[in-house]
Design an enzyme around this catalytic site. Structure first.
Site, mmCIF file in Angstrom:
data_model
loop_
_atom_site.group_PDB
_atom_site.id
_atom_site.type_symbol
_atom_site.label_atom_id
_atom_site.label_comp_id
_atom_site.label_asym_id
_atom_site.label_seq_id
_atom_site.Cartn_x
_atom_site.Cartn_y
_atom_site.Cartn_z
ATOM 1 N N LYS A 110 0.958 -1.255 -0.176
ATOM 2 C CA LYS A 110 0.040 0.076 -0.030
ATOM 3 C C LYS A 110 0.714 1.254 0.176
ATOM 4 O O LYS A 110 1.974 1.364 0.548
ATOM 5 C CB LYS A 110 -0.763 -0.077 1.393
ATOM 6 C CG LYS A 110 -1.730 1.266 1.337
ATOM 7 C CD LYS A 110 -2.929 0.990 2.426
ATOM 8 C CE LYS A 110 -3.788 1.959 2.756
ATOM 9 N NZ LYS A 110 -4.602 1.979 3.797
ATOM 10 N N SER A 154 -9.837 2.057 2.896
ATOM 11 C CA SER A 154 -9.062 2.536 1.996
ATOM 12 C C SER A 154 -7.928 1.686 1.269
ATOM 13 O O SER A 154 -7.329 2.171 0.306
ATOM 14 C CB SER A 154 -8.384 3.509 2.761
ATOM 15 O OG SER A 154 -7.474 2.925 3.791
ATOM 16 N N SER A 197 -10.090 -0.722 6.900
ATOM 17 C CA SER A 197 -9.475 -0.519 5.644
ATOM 18 C C SER A 197 -8.961 -1.665 5.320
ATOM 19 O O SER A 197 -8.405 -1.528 3.793
ATOM 20 C CB SER A 197 -8.430 0.723 5.427
ATOM 21 O OG SER A 197 -9.367 1.820 5.524
HETATM 22 N N1 GLN Z 1 -13.504 4.048 6.069
HETATM 23 C C1 GLN Z 1 -12.924 4.398 7.512
HETATM 24 C C2 GLN Z 1 -12.535 5.966 7.154
HETATM 25 O O1 GLN Z 1 -12.692 6.665 6.225
HETATM 26 C C3 GLN Z 1 -11.696 3.646 7.515
HETATM 27 C C4 GLN Z 1 -10.400 3.959 6.833
HETATM 28 C C5 GLN Z 1 -9.242 3.181 7.296
HETATM 29 O O2 GLN Z 1 -9.480 1.973 8.047
HETATM 30 N N2 GLN Z 1 -8.154 3.609 7.217
HETATM 31 O O3 GLN Z 1 -11.957 6.445 8.240
#
Ligand code: GLN
Length: 480
Positions: free
Chosen positions: A78, A153, A177
């Site tokens: 990532k 994400s 995410s």
């Molecule tokens: N979807 C969640 C957010 O937007 C989690 C994102 C993540 O785990 N990095 O904060």
């Protein structure tokens, strides 16, 4: 000849060791496939052009039996993990030209284990999002249906495993995410206990919640990958100083007994009947295997979402204050004065979702609102943690769906609250710092769904074992 990219990590490891194929062959198959598919899927932000050269070196090591445990395995990171002298964007214009002066511990550990980095994967900007639509580099498309999102994400990393563009990939999970994109793309994803994987060199979003983890084709692959990024790191003050067991042997053990907790009121409240049925079918599969289940209560979990959306923005507003146009990152052109430099660099460098979170976080932390929002959220966070600890007195893991729905169409969710609800089942484990994973559990209208297993602190082996038993009985993980 079999398509080498469709093999599991364990099969690739054995094939390389037994010289059925070389790392060079494997790596070049992946690169060819990326070349063909990435135009449509958009899951890579950058490709490492030294991959083949590295593969040749790995082959030499394998041929004189001096290879490390993951020697010659091609993977993807990532684009939140810093790699020395390479670009690390975090999906943001702010870091579009950022060349990291050092490498993350996760990268170092995997490199020492012998992997080859094929490239860096696309992601929501600064890991804020559930659909990969907030990336500066454009949305990632779900390889199963290119009109749909891969989740976020870490959607690029999930899509890359799902489309056979890497053997396994790294991701981060602050509120879901890893697990939500794993569920949307039909792959296995695990976020370990907070502190198990070093956050050194992993660009910060919300530091008390962020945790690195992996995506893979199977629970066994994930266990081998995870054990190679886990472990104490003195450079991360929240790193846990405990020996990491062999997660692969724990995951494949026949001797482990399970009692899986089913949080009754959460399951009763699942809105989508198909999601509920899928969950119940998955539990039947576990029961058929002789695995015990027990109904449990998990009070206060209904507050997890609002609590997260106070704590995560608060921490993000503090973490992202470092991008000021002075030290590193984007700088606006021809600033008139210092204030103009700060405000225009930030206004031009950050996207809308990130700005929204910084504003919410700054508000929650401001004098007068700090007690009312931030402190209250922290108190409820503790209650959620206690709910889990009470449950773990009776059960060895907890099962619930990973998501309330399957992957949705690109640009179809406009309401921020609806987007935030994507993580309704994943956020509790982050607030409590517990290990949790998602495993493919079937499909609705041809789109994959995941079941989530949450474990007690440092019990990654328990949920991986449960997931492996589930995968030995099912072929949902082979259906992408
Ligand atoms: N979807 C969640 C957010 O937007 C989690 C994102 C993540 O785990 N990095 O904060």
């Amino acid at each position: 000849m079999t398509d080498l990219t469709s093999l599991t990590l364990l099969e690739q490891r054995d094939g390389l060791k037994n010289k059925k194929f070389s790392s060079e062959e494997l790596t070049s198959e992946y690169l060819k496939r990326i070349d063909k598919k990435n135009k449509d899927i958009n899951c890579f932000i950058s490709i490492d052009d030294s991959a083949i050269e590295k593969a040749k070196k790995c082959d030499e090591k394998i041929s004189n039996n001096s290879g490390s445990v993951l020697e010659g395995i091609p993977i993807a990171h990532k684009d939140i993990f810093c790699i020395k002298d390479q670009r690390t964007t975090c999906g943001s214009k702010m870091l579009d030209k950022f060349i990291s002066p050092y490498s993350s511990t996760v990268y170092e550990k995997l490199s020492n284990a012998g992997v080859i980095t094929l490239g860096k994967t696309n992601m929501d900007e600064f890991a804020m999002g559930s659909s990969n639509e907030t990336s500066f580099y454009g949305s990632v498309k779900n390889p199963i249906d290119l009109e749909r999102v891969p989740g976020g994400s870490s959607g690029g990393s999930a899509a890359a495993v799902s489309a056979n563009l890497c053997s396994f990939s790294t991701g981060t999970d602050t509120g879901g995410s890893i697990r939500q994109p794993a569920a949307f793309c039909g792959v296995t994803g695990i976020k370990p206990t907070y502190g198990r994987v070093s956050r050194w060199g992993m660009i910060a979003f919300a530091s008390s919640l962020d945790q690195g983890g992996v995506f893979a084709k199977t629970a066994l692959d994930a266990s081998l990958a995870l054990e190679n990024i886990s472990g104490f790191d003195p450079k991360d003050s929240t790193s846990i100083n405990k020996k990491v067991p062999s997660l692969l042997s724990e995951a494949s053990s026949n001797d482990m007994d399970h009692i899986v907790g089913i949080p009754k009121s959460i399951i009763n409240n699942i809105k989508d009947v198909k999601v509920k049925n899928n969950f119940e079918e998955s539990i039947k599969i576990l029961k058929k295997l002789g695995i015990k289940t027990k109904e449990i209560e998990l009070p206060n979990l209904e507050y997890a979402l609002p609590v997260y959306y106070v704590i995560a923005p608060a921490e993000c507003s503090a973490n992202l204050s470092r991008y000021d146009g002075v030290r590193f990152g984007y700088r606006c052109e021809e600033p008139k004065n210092l204030d103009d430099l700060y405000s225009r660099s930030r206004a031009e460098g950050f996207g809308d979702e990130v700005k929204k979170r910084i504003l919410i976080g700054t508000f929650c932390l401001s004098a007068g609102y700090y007690d009312a929002y931030y402190i209250k959220a922290q108190k409820i966070r503790n209650l959620i943690k206690e709910s889990f600890l009470n449950a773990f007195k009776e059960v060895s893991s907890i099962a619930m769906p990973t998501c309330a729905n399957v992957s949705f169409k690109l640009n179809s969710i406009q309401s921020p609250v609806e987007m935030y609800e994507q993580d309704i089942y994943t956020i509790p484990a982050n607030l409590a710092g517990l290990p949790a994973m998602s495993v493919p559990s079937g499909k609705i209208n041809n789109l994959p769904l995941g079941i989530q297993f949450i474990g007690n602190y440092l019990k990654e082996g328990v949920i991986l074992n449960l997931a492996n038993k589930f995968q030995e009985q099912t072929d949902f993980h082979k259906q992408v």
